[in-house]
Motif scaffolding. Structure first.
Motif, short mmCIF file in Angstrom:
data_model
loop_
_atom_site.label_atom_id
_atom_site.label_comp_id
_atom_site.label_asym_id
_atom_site.label_seq_id
_atom_site.Cartn_x
_atom_site.Cartn_y
_atom_site.Cartn_z
N PRO A 29 10.65 -4.93 -1.87
CA PRO A 29 9.92 -4.69 -0.63
C PRO A 29 10.43 -3.50 0.18
N SER A 32 8.41 1.78 -2.32
CA SER A 32 6.97 1.90 -2.59
C SER A 32 6.79 2.69 -3.88
N LYS A 86 1.16 4.62 -3.55
CA LYS A 86 1.01 3.95 -2.26
C LYS A 86 2.26 4.19 -1.42
N GLN A 87 2.04 4.46 -0.14
CA GLN A 87 3.16 4.68 0.79
C GLN A 87 3.73 3.36 1.32
N THR A 88 2.92 2.31 1.25
CA THR A 88 3.37 1.02 1.77
C THR A 88 4.32 0.35 0.77
N PRO A 89 5.29 -0.40 1.26
CA PRO A 89 6.22 -1.09 0.36
C PRO A 89 5.49 -2.05 -0.59
N TYR A 90 6.12 -2.30 -1.71
CA TYR A 90 5.55 -3.23 -2.68
C TYR A 90 5.38 -4.61 -2.06
N ASP A 91 4.34 -5.29 -2.48
CA ASP A 91 4.10 -6.67 -2.06
C ASP A 91 4.54 -7.57 -3.21
N GLU A 94 1.86 -9.54 -5.05
CA GLU A 94 0.77 -8.85 -5.75
C GLU A 94 0.79 -9.20 -7.24
#
Length: 103
Positions: A29, A32, A86-91, A94
């Motif tokens: 988390p 990214s 993706k710039q958002t952290p990993y989920d 997912e």
């Protein structure tokens, strides 16, 4: 009295994980896909892990561990490309089991 072994012994075969399942094991988390790609690109450009850490504001230990974790995944560059930048952290929730580099 001894028992005879059956002529055929069946072994349970372990399911081979998909590329997506392997990729999902390295999600963190705090990282990214864009950060992972930048890390790999910087190393490919012969930047040291120390330099990368300074540029990204992360500790050298964090960058080193992440780099080695990424290198342990076959086809990591293609998997990151398939995942998207993706710039958002990993989920961690997912579902990436269908992610693959081949069609």
């Amino acid at each position: 009295m001894t028992k005879e072994l059956p002529h055929t012994i069946r072994f349970a075969t372990a399911k081979t994980p998909t590329e997506g399942e392997i990729f999902s094991q390295i999600l963190h988390p705090g990282w990214s896909s864009a950060a992972d790609r930048a890390l790999l690109a910087s190393r490919a450009a012969n930047k040291s892990l120390f330099e990368i850490a300074q540029q990204t504001g992360r500790s050298t230990t964090a960058v080193t561990q992440r780099y080695h974790r990424l290198r342990s995944v076959p086809n990591i560059e293609k998997l990151l490309e398939a995942h998207g930048e993706k710039q958002t952290p990993y989920d961690p929730e997912e579902d990436l089991s269908g992610l693959r580099t081949t069609e």
